[in-house]
Write a protein that holds these residues in place. Structure first.
Motif, PDB file in Angstrom:
ATOM      1  N   LEU A  57      45.187  35.476  43.741  1.00 12.31           N
ATOM      2  CA  LEU A  57      46.203  35.181  44.758  1.00 12.31           C
ATOM      3  C   LEU A  57      47.522  35.877  44.419  1.00 12.31           C
ATOM      4  O   LEU A  57      48.132  36.526  45.271  1.00 12.31           O
ATOM      5  CB  LEU A  57      46.390  33.664  44.858  1.00 12.31           C
ATOM      6  CG  LEU A  57      47.335  33.132  45.937  1.00 12.31           C
ATOM      7  CD1 LEU A  57      46.923  31.713  46.336  1.00 12.31           C
ATOM      8  CD2 LEU A  57      48.785  33.106  45.468  1.00 12.31           C
ATOM      9  N   TYR A  58      47.941  35.773  43.158  1.00 15.71           N
ATOM     10  CA  TYR A  58      49.202  36.402  42.767  1.00 15.71           C
ATOM     11  C   TYR A  58      49.107  37.922  42.847  1.00 15.71           C
ATOM     12  O   TYR A  58      50.094  38.606  43.175  1.00 15.71           O
ATOM     13  CB  TYR A  58      49.582  35.963  41.357  1.00 15.71           C
ATOM     14  CG  TYR A  58      50.050  34.525  41.265  1.00 15.71           C
ATOM     15  CD1 TYR A  58      50.864  33.968  42.242  1.00 15.71           C
ATOM     16  CD2 TYR A  58      49.692  33.721  40.174  1.00 15.71           C
ATOM     17  CE1 TYR A  58      51.298  32.646  42.154  1.00 15.71           C
ATOM     18  CE2 TYR A  58      50.129  32.398  40.076  1.00 15.71           C
ATOM     19  CZ  TYR A  58      50.924  31.877  41.076  1.00 15.71           C
ATOM     20  OH  TYR A  58      51.358  30.568  40.994  1.00 15.71           O
ATOM     21  N   MET A  59      47.929  38.475  42.567  1.00 17.62           N
ATOM     22  CA  MET A  59      47.747  39.923  42.730  1.00 17.62           C
ATOM     23  C   MET A  59      47.946  40.327  44.185  1.00 17.62           C
ATOM     24  O   MET A  59      48.608  41.320  44.486  1.00 17.62           O
ATOM     25  CB  MET A  59      46.347  40.349  42.269  1.00 17.62           C
ATOM     26  CG  MET A  59      46.182  40.443  40.761  1.00 17.62           C
ATOM     27  SD  MET A  59      44.494  40.954  40.293  1.00 17.62           S
ATOM     28  CE  MET A  59      44.470  42.666  40.844  1.00 17.62           C
ATOM     29  N   ALA A  60      47.380  39.541  45.089  1.00 19.71           N
ATOM     30  CA  ALA A  60      47.511  39.831  46.517  1.00 19.71           C
ATOM     31  C   ALA A  60      48.964  39.767  46.966  1.00 19.71           C
ATOM     32  O   ALA A  60      49.383  40.496  47.872  1.00 19.71           O
ATOM     33  CB  ALA A  60      46.661  38.862  47.334  1.00 19.71           C
ATOM     34  N   LEU A  61      49.730  38.897  46.324  1.00 13.48           N
ATOM     35  CA  LEU A  61      51.145  38.757  46.672  1.00 13.48           C
ATOM     36  C   LEU A  61      52.037  39.746  45.936  1.00 13.48           C
ATOM     37  O   LEU A  61      53.249  39.798  46.169  1.00 13.48           O
ATOM     38  CB  LEU A  61      51.615  37.331  46.362  1.00 13.48           C
ATOM     39  CG  LEU A  61      51.035  36.223  47.245  1.00 13.48           C
ATOM     40  CD1 LEU A  61      51.484  34.858  46.748  1.00 13.48           C
ATOM     41  CD2 LEU A  61      51.449  36.424  48.698  1.00 13.48           C
ATOM     42  N   GLY A  62      51.453  40.534  45.028  1.00 16.55           N
ATOM     43  CA  GLY A  62      52.245  41.495  44.262  1.00 16.55           C
ATOM     44  C   GLY A  62      53.036  40.866  43.137  1.00 16.55           C
ATOM     45  O   GLY A  62      53.953  41.485  42.605  1.00 16.55           O
ATOM     46  N   ARG A  63      52.664  39.654  42.745  1.00 20.46           N
ATOM     47  CA  ARG A  63      53.359  38.969  41.648  1.00 20.46           C
ATOM     48  C   ARG A  63      52.609  39.270  40.339  1.00 20.46           C
ATOM     49  O   ARG A  63      51.840  38.470  39.829  1.00 20.46           O
ATOM     50  CB  ARG A  63      53.430  37.470  41.933  1.00 20.46           C
ATOM     51  CG  ARG A  63      54.341  37.135  43.111  1.00 20.46           C
ATOM     52  CD  ARG A  63      54.231  35.690  43.574  1.00 20.46           C
ATOM     53  NE  ARG A  63      54.493  34.716  42.521  1.00 20.46           N
ATOM     54  CZ  ARG A  63      54.515  33.395  42.715  1.00 20.46           C
ATOM     55  NH1 ARG A  63      54.319  32.905  43.938  1.00 20.46           N
ATOM     56  NH2 ARG A  63      54.743  32.567  41.703  1.00 20.46           N
ATOM     57  N   SER A  64      52.863  40.446  39.827  1.00 19.41           N
ATOM     58  CA  SER A  64      52.078  40.966  38.705  1.00 19.41           C
ATOM     59  C   SER A  64      52.197  40.111  37.451  1.00 19.41           C
ATOM     60  O   SER A  64      51.191  39.842  36.776  1.00 19.41           O
ATOM     61  CB  SER A  64      52.502  42.403  38.390  1.00 19.41           C
ATOM     62  OG  SER A  64      51.756  42.932  37.326  1.00 19.41           O
ATOM     63  N   ASP A  65      53.391  39.682  37.129  1.00 23.70           N
ATOM     64  CA  ASP A  65      53.585  38.896  35.904  1.00 23.70           C
ATOM     65  C   ASP A  65      52.814  37.577  35.965  1.00 23.70           C
ATOM     66  O   ASP A  65      52.159  37.173  34.989  1.00 23.70           O
ATOM     67  CB  ASP A  65      55.069  38.612  35.676  1.00 23.70           C
ATOM     68  CG  ASP A  65      55.837  39.864  35.262  1.00 23.70           C
ATOM     69  OD1 ASP A  65      55.183  40.866  34.902  1.00 23.70           O
ATOM     70  OD2 ASP A  65      57.078  39.839  35.310  1.00 23.70           O
ATOM     71  N   ASP A  66      52.894  36.911  37.132  1.00 22.10           N
ATOM     72  CA  ASP A  66      52.173  35.645  37.289  1.00 22.10           C
ATOM     73  C   ASP A  66      50.660  35.878  37.250  1.00 22.10           C
ATOM     74  O   ASP A  66      49.920  35.099  36.649  1.00 22.10           O
ATOM     75  CB  ASP A  66      52.559  34.978  38.613  1.00 22.10           C
ATOM     76  CG  ASP A  66      53.998  34.478  38.607  1.00 22.10           C
ATOM     77  OD1 ASP A  66      54.483  34.095  37.525  1.00 22.10           O
ATOM     78  OD2 ASP A  66      54.632  34.484  39.678  1.00 22.10           O
ATOM     79  N   ALA A  67      50.214  36.953  37.896  1.00 25.83           N
ATOM     80  CA  ALA A  67      48.788  37.278  37.894  1.00 25.83           C
ATOM     81  C   ALA A  67      48.311  37.555  36.475  1.00 25.83           C
ATOM     82  O   ALA A  67      47.238  37.102  36.065  1.00 25.83           O
ATOM     83  CB  ALA A  67      48.525  38.484  38.794  1.00 25.83           C
ATOM     84  N   HIS A  68      49.122  38.307  35.719  1.00 25.70           N
ATOM     85  CA  HIS A  68      48.759  38.643  34.337  1.00 25.70           C
ATOM     86  C   HIS A  68      48.592  37.372  33.500  1.00 25.70           C
ATOM     87  O   HIS A  68      47.614  37.234  32.754  1.00 25.70           O
ATOM     88  CB  HIS A  68      49.838  39.534  33.722  1.00 25.70           C
ATOM     89  CG  HIS A  68      49.446  40.125  32.406  1.00 25.70           C
ATOM     90  ND1 HIS A  68      49.166  41.455  32.239  1.00 25.70           N
ATOM     91  CD2 HIS A  68      49.282  39.554  31.176  1.00 25.70           C
ATOM     92  CE1 HIS A  68      48.837  41.679  30.970  1.00 25.70           C
ATOM     93  NE2 HIS A  68      48.913  40.539  30.313  1.00 25.70           N
ATOM     94  N   LEU A  92      45.463  45.440  35.035  1.00 21.21           N
ATOM     95  CA  LEU A  92      46.038  46.290  33.992  1.00 21.21           C
ATOM     96  C   LEU A  92      46.197  47.725  34.487  1.00 21.21           C
ATOM     97  O   LEU A  92      47.171  48.405  34.142  1.00 21.21           O
ATOM     98  CB  LEU A  92      45.156  46.242  32.744  1.00 21.21           C
ATOM     99  CG  LEU A  92      45.185  44.916  31.982  1.00 21.21           C
ATOM    100  CD1 LEU A  92      44.042  44.842  30.978  1.00 21.21           C
ATOM    101  CD2 LEU A  92      46.521  44.728  31.265  1.00 21.21           C
ATOM    102  N   VAL A  93      45.249  48.196  35.294  1.00 23.40           N
ATOM    103  CA  VAL A  93      45.380  49.532  35.891  1.00 23.40           C
ATOM    104  C   VAL A  93      46.622  49.586  36.773  1.00 23.40           C
ATOM    105  O   VAL A  93      47.410  50.533  36.717  1.00 23.40           O
ATOM    106  CB  VAL A  93      44.122  49.899  36.705  1.00 23.40           C
ATOM    107  CG1 VAL A  93      44.372  51.136  37.570  1.00 23.40           C
ATOM    108  CG2 VAL A  93      42.941  50.160  35.772  1.00 23.40           C
ATOM    109  N   LYS A  94      46.816  48.555  37.594  1.00 24.42           N
ATOM    110  CA  LYS A  94      47.993  48.505  38.467  1.00 24.42           C
ATOM    111  C   LYS A  94      49.279  48.481  37.658  1.00 24.42           C
ATOM    112  O   LYS A  94      50.307  49.031  38.077  1.00 24.42           O
ATOM    113  CB  LYS A  94      47.938  47.271  39.381  1.00 24.42           C
ATOM    114  CG  LYS A  94      46.921  47.376  40.500  1.00 24.42           C
ATOM    115  CD  LYS A  94      47.033  46.173  41.436  1.00 24.42           C
ATOM    116  CE  LYS A  94      46.077  46.316  42.619  1.00 24.42           C
ATOM    117  NZ  LYS A  94      46.216  45.192  43.584  1.00 24.42           N
ATOM    118  N   GLU A  95      49.214  47.856  36.504  1.00 22.76           N
ATOM    119  CA  GLU A  95      50.396  47.784  35.642  1.00 22.76           C
ATOM    120  C   GLU A  95      50.606  49.064  34.838  1.00 22.76           C
ATOM    121  O   GLU A  95      51.618  49.203  34.161  1.00 22.76           O
ATOM    122  CB  GLU A  95      50.260  46.589  34.687  1.00 22.76           C
ATOM    123  CG  GLU A  95      50.295  45.241  35.402  1.00 22.76           C
ATOM    124  CD  GLU A  95      50.048  44.067  34.453  1.00 22.76           C
ATOM    125  OE1 GLU A  95      50.446  42.942  34.807  1.00 22.76           O
ATOM    126  OE2 GLU A  95      49.479  44.276  33.349  1.00 22.76           O
ATOM    127  N   GLY A  96      49.637  49.979  34.910  1.00 21.45           N
ATOM    128  CA  GLY A  96      49.754  51.243  34.189  1.00 21.45           C
ATOM    129  C   GLY A  96      49.275  51.195  32.755  1.00 21.45           C
ATOM    130  O   GLY A  96      49.441  52.165  32.012  1.00 21.45           O
TER     131      GLY A  96
END
Length: 255
Positions: A57-68, A92-96
């Protein structure tokens, strides 16, 4: 509505709150999903799959830190659950962080007897994203997928692209010949063979390979040959061969 009706009869069911929360997530009812996930974990703090769904859900919302945070917590608790490992690798790919992504892609591939081809594609792309010096590693990953899943075109095509990028034309030609053995006169791969020969500097052989590719197109029934896709490939092959012939002639003139 069905799950809500069940919850009316079983209001202490963490599994039902989780199920409804995941349905809310899929339908992008974010607040309702989060509320149900919270209640599910209140009822059962060991229901770790909530962390996975909340991470998605957090990935879909672009909340990377929460998703991580959520996904890392999940893979710590469920270290061999393929979907969790893949989801965390994708984040992790999205985070680089391609290096760590490769670690989790690797763990995911080890965790399942039926990996999807995409797992190998994504893993290879993560390796390639680290720079051209890592392309050989990407090729190895794709070849592992081919050995495990069979000669899938999507894997062979990406591996060929990487071999051309590193200039390993002999390996590229070997791959093309192998693909042609099981695919027959596949026009796209016949044309690729000509291009790789040209890239390798084997101009005469490349010219002959274009002839083979164009002859294969000529053998198609008219209804297939006249389709937009085949017509486009024929035009592209003819144009490429024309440029090649000009190159051969220019080299003759220089001599």
């Amino acid at each position: 509505a069905h799950v809500s009706a069940q919850l009316a009869d079983q209001p202490e069911s963490a599994a039902l709150y989780f199920a409804r929360g995941d349905l809310h997530r899929i339908h992008q009812y974010w607040d309702a999903a989060l509320a149900d996930f919270e209640q599910a974990q209140v009822l059962d703090e060991n229901l770790h799959y909530v962390n996975l769904s909340r991470g998605k859900l957090y990935m879909a919302l672009g909340r990377s830190d929460d998703a991580h945070e959520e996904l890392f917590r999940f893979v710590q608790k469920e270290p061999s659950f393929t979907e969790g490992l893949i989801t965390f690798a994708r984040l992790l790919v999205k985070e680089g962080d391609h290096e760590q992504a490769l670690v989790y892609f690797g763990r995911a591939l080890e965790s399942t007897n039926k990996p999807a081809p995409d797992y190998y594609l994504e893993s290879a792309r993560a390796a390639a994203a680290r720079g051209d010096t890592h392309l050989p590693q990407a090729i190895v990953l794709l070849d592992e997928g081919i050995a495990r899943l069979g000669p899938l075109m999507v894997l062979e095509t990406l591996a060929l692209d990487f071999e051309r990028r590193v200039g390993d034309f002999e390996a590229a030609l070997t791959r093309i010949d192998r693909v042609l053995e099981f695919s027959g006169n596949h026009v796209n791969w016949l044309t690729l063979r000509a291009r790789v020969l040209e890239d390798a500097g084997h101009l005469r052989e490349a010219d002959e390979a274009y002839d083979v590719a164009l002859a294969a197109i000529q053998q198609f029934p008219s209804r297939k040959r006249n389709t937009k896709m085949i017509s486009k490939r024929e035009t592209q092959a003819q144009a490429a061969q024309k440029l090649l012939k000009e190159r051969i002639q220019n080299e003759k003139d220089d001599i």
